[in-house]
Design a protein around this motif. Structure first.
Motif, PDB file in Angstrom:
ATOM      1  N   THR A  31      52.119 -20.278  21.413  1.00 16.16           N
ATOM      2  CA  THR A  31      52.070 -19.075  21.443  1.00 16.16           C
ATOM      3  C   THR A  31      52.288 -18.500  20.102  1.00 16.16           C
ATOM      4  OG1 THR A  31      52.346 -16.760  22.454  1.00 16.16           O
ATOM      5  CG2 THR A  31      54.587 -18.194  22.033  1.00 16.16           C
ATOM      6  N   SER A  32      51.577 -17.228  19.611  1.00 21.15           N
ATOM      7  CA  SER A  32      51.715 -16.859  18.321  1.00 21.15           C
ATOM      8  C   SER A  32      53.208 -16.687  17.895  1.00 21.15           C
ATOM      9  CB  SER A  32      50.919 -15.435  18.230  1.00 21.15           C
ATOM     10  OG  SER A  32      49.701 -15.593  18.193  1.00 21.15           O
ATOM     11  N   ALA A  33      53.439 -16.893  16.658  1.00 20.20           N
ATOM     12  CA  ALA A  33      54.822 -17.120  16.025  1.00 20.20           C
ATOM     13  C   ALA A  33      55.009 -17.109  14.753  1.00 20.20           C
ATOM     14  CB  ALA A  33      55.403 -18.567  16.607  1.00 20.20           C
ATOM     15  N   VAL A  34      56.028 -16.944  14.148  1.00 23.04           N
ATOM     16  CA  VAL A  34      56.322 -16.786  12.636  1.00 23.04           C
ATOM     17  C   VAL A  34      57.278 -18.055  12.425  1.00 23.04           C
ATOM     18  CG1 VAL A  34      57.082 -15.102  10.773  1.00 23.04           C
ATOM     19  CG2 VAL A  34      56.093 -14.357  12.961  1.00 23.04           C
TER      20      VAL A  34
ATOM     21  N   GLN B 141      57.849 -14.785  19.153  1.00 24.02           N
ATOM     22  CA  GLN B 141      58.664 -15.850  18.550  1.00 24.02           C
ATOM     23  C   GLN B 141      58.754 -16.068  17.213  1.00 24.02           C
ATOM     24  OE1 GLN B 141      57.157 -19.482  20.596  1.00 24.02           O
ATOM     25  NE2 GLN B 141      58.329 -19.041  22.533  1.00 24.02           N
ATOM     26  N   VAL B 142      60.032 -16.312  16.686  1.00 21.22           N
ATOM     27  CA  VAL B 142      60.190 -16.488  15.438  1.00 21.22           C
ATOM     28  C   VAL B 142      61.085 -17.454  15.092  1.00 21.22           C
ATOM     29  CG1 VAL B 142      61.266 -15.250  13.190  1.00 21.22           C
ATOM     30  CG2 VAL B 142      60.013 -13.899  14.930  1.00 21.22           C
TER      31      VAL B 142
ATOM     32  N   GLN C 287      42.669 -15.936  18.336  1.00 24.56           N
ATOM     33  CA  GLN C 287      43.333 -16.906  19.033  1.00 24.56           C
ATOM     34  C   GLN C 287      44.934 -17.035  18.700  1.00 24.56           C
ATOM     35  OE1 GLN C 287      42.534 -20.791  16.940  1.00 24.56           O
ATOM     36  NE2 GLN C 287      41.586 -19.847  15.500  1.00 24.56           N
ATOM     37  N   GLU C 288      45.608 -17.611  19.353  1.00 24.43           N
ATOM     38  CA  GLU C 288      47.117 -17.907  18.967  1.00 24.43           C
ATOM     39  C   GLU C 288      47.519 -18.487  17.929  1.00 24.43           C
ATOM     40  OE1 GLU C 288      49.397 -16.345  20.999  1.00 24.43           O
ATOM     41  OE2 GLU C 288      48.053 -15.940  22.773  1.00 24.43           O
ATOM     42  N   VAL C 289      48.173 -18.203  16.757  1.00 22.25           N
ATOM     43  CA  VAL C 289      48.266 -18.993  15.538  1.00 22.25           C
ATOM     44  C   VAL C 289      49.790 -18.688  15.205  1.00 22.25           C
ATOM     45  CG1 VAL C 289      46.003 -18.416  14.592  1.00 22.25           C
ATOM     46  CG2 VAL C 289      47.932 -16.785  14.189  1.00 22.25           C
ATOM     47  N   ALA C 290      50.144 -19.595  14.384  1.00 18.07           N
ATOM     48  CA  ALA C 290      51.941 -19.667  14.020  1.00 18.07           C
ATOM     49  C   ALA C 290      51.614 -19.237  12.488  1.00 18.07           C
ATOM     50  CB  ALA C 290      52.514 -20.755  14.170  1.00 18.07           C
TER      51      ALA C 290
ATOM     52  N   ILE D 183      48.833 -24.890  18.352  1.00 19.33           N
ATOM     53  CA  ILE D 183      48.058 -23.936  17.979  1.00 19.33           C
ATOM     54  C   ILE D 183      47.924 -24.012  16.347  1.00 19.33           C
ATOM     55  CG2 ILE D 183      48.649 -22.190  19.804  1.00 19.33           C
ATOM     56  CD1 ILE D 183      50.530 -21.131  18.021  1.00 19.33           C
ATOM     57  N   PRO D 184      46.892 -23.427  15.631  1.00 16.94           N
ATOM     58  CA  PRO D 184      47.021 -23.571  14.157  1.00 16.94           C
ATOM     59  C   PRO D 184      48.316 -22.944  13.336  1.00 16.94           C
ATOM     60  CG  PRO D 184      44.766 -22.439  15.145  1.00 16.94           C
ATOM     61  CD  PRO D 184      45.873 -22.575  16.277  1.00 16.94           C
ATOM     62  N   VAL D 185      48.576 -23.516  12.356  1.00 15.09           N
ATOM     63  CA  VAL D 185      49.545 -22.957  11.411  1.00 15.09           C
ATOM     64  C   VAL D 185      48.869 -22.539  10.181  1.00 15.09           C
ATOM     65  CG1 VAL D 185      51.692 -23.526  10.215  1.00 15.09           C
ATOM     66  CG2 VAL D 185      51.162 -24.665  12.705  1.00 15.09           C
TER      67      VAL D 185
END
Length: 263
Positions: free
Chosen positions: A115-118, A143-144, A206-209, A186-188
């Motif tokens: 899921t989308s994150a940092v 999420q971090v 989309q979900e990305v990091a 997911i793509p970084v």
């Protein structure tokens, strides 16, 4: 509510240690939330603090009294200190006189990114880290992941800069960012001035990091190599780059814009 008037009181000595030592806070698994805004945010989003500490001059303050009453009603231990003793605990100049002691959250580290994150690699400045947390929470990221070299996310300075964002996020410290990049579902995305595509050309619905690095050195080479996508933030003028917190905010809110159906 218990009153403590002596510097030699055992509980006060423990509070002083927590207030002045990052090592003591880590060992105890506790964090200090200094000020009414952080206290209100914690009570609204996270739950019940272990301890509520108030200065004598603030007991009947219009903003403090409701927080104190809520803490007493939910069973938190409440302590009143003379102003001089309280000031030795607080890092906020001209503050109202309220702080909470809470258990530092220790969320279970996920095996992979879904899921989308940092991802934060070696950020040093507490203000930058807090600002990034605040922007991430405002943009709907949850999420971090902080590398071992990143500033302590639950330090008083980062908490103040985050303005309550901590309680809306899962924050993982000491994370193995390289492993997360390699196993990510997911793509970084990493920002790079050498990238060909801009953040406005990438599909961010989309979900990305998002991967960001040290203020001066940027993202480590091995992490940059592991990032699947490199993007650039186009800008006008002669500045070589943006502050990392500003760059992160631009990225997060471009993602939010696209996810809300922006053209």
């Amino acid at each position: 509510m218990k009153s403590i008037s002596s510097r030699d009181n055992a509980l006060y000595k423990e509070l002083k240690q927590l207030a002045t030592s990052a090592q003591a806070r880590r060992k105890a698994g506790r964090s200090l939330l200094d000020g009414v805004h952080l206290a209100e945010a914690y009570l609204q989003q996270a739950g019940t603090p272990e301890l509520c500490v108030v200065a004598e001059s603030a007991v009947y303050h219009a903003e403090v009294a409701p927080v104190l009453a809520q803490c007493e009603a939910t069973g938190s231990q409440c302590i009143c200190l003379p102003d001089a003793l309280y000031q030795a605990l607080s890092q906020v100049e001209n503050g109202v006189g309220l702080l909470l002691i809470v258990a530092t959250p220790q969320p279970q580290l996920p095996a992979e990114l879904t899921t989308s994150a940092v991802l934060l690699d070696g950020l040093q400045d507490p203000g930058n880290l807090g600002s990034i947390l605040r922007s991430a929470a405002a943009a709907g990221i949850r999420q971090v992941f902080c590398s071992a070299g990143t500033a302590a996310a639950w330090s008083p300075k980062v908490l103040r800069a985050g303005m309550g964002a901590h309680f809306l996020l899962q924050i993982f410290e000491g994370a193995d960012l390289l492993s997360l990049c390699k196993t990510s579902k997911i793509p970084v995305l990493a920002t790079s001035s050498y990238a060909q595509e801009t953040i406005y050309q990438i599909d961010l619905t989309q979900e990305v990091a998002w991967l960001f690095g040290h203020e001066g050195q940027g993202v480590a080479d091995d992490l940059m190599d592991a990032a699947g996508v490199k993007v650039v933030i186009p800008h006008l003028g002669q500045m070589e780059s943006l502050n990392v917190a500003a760059a992160a905010a631009v990225c997060f809110f471009e993602q939010a814009r696209q996810r809300q159906g922006g053209g």
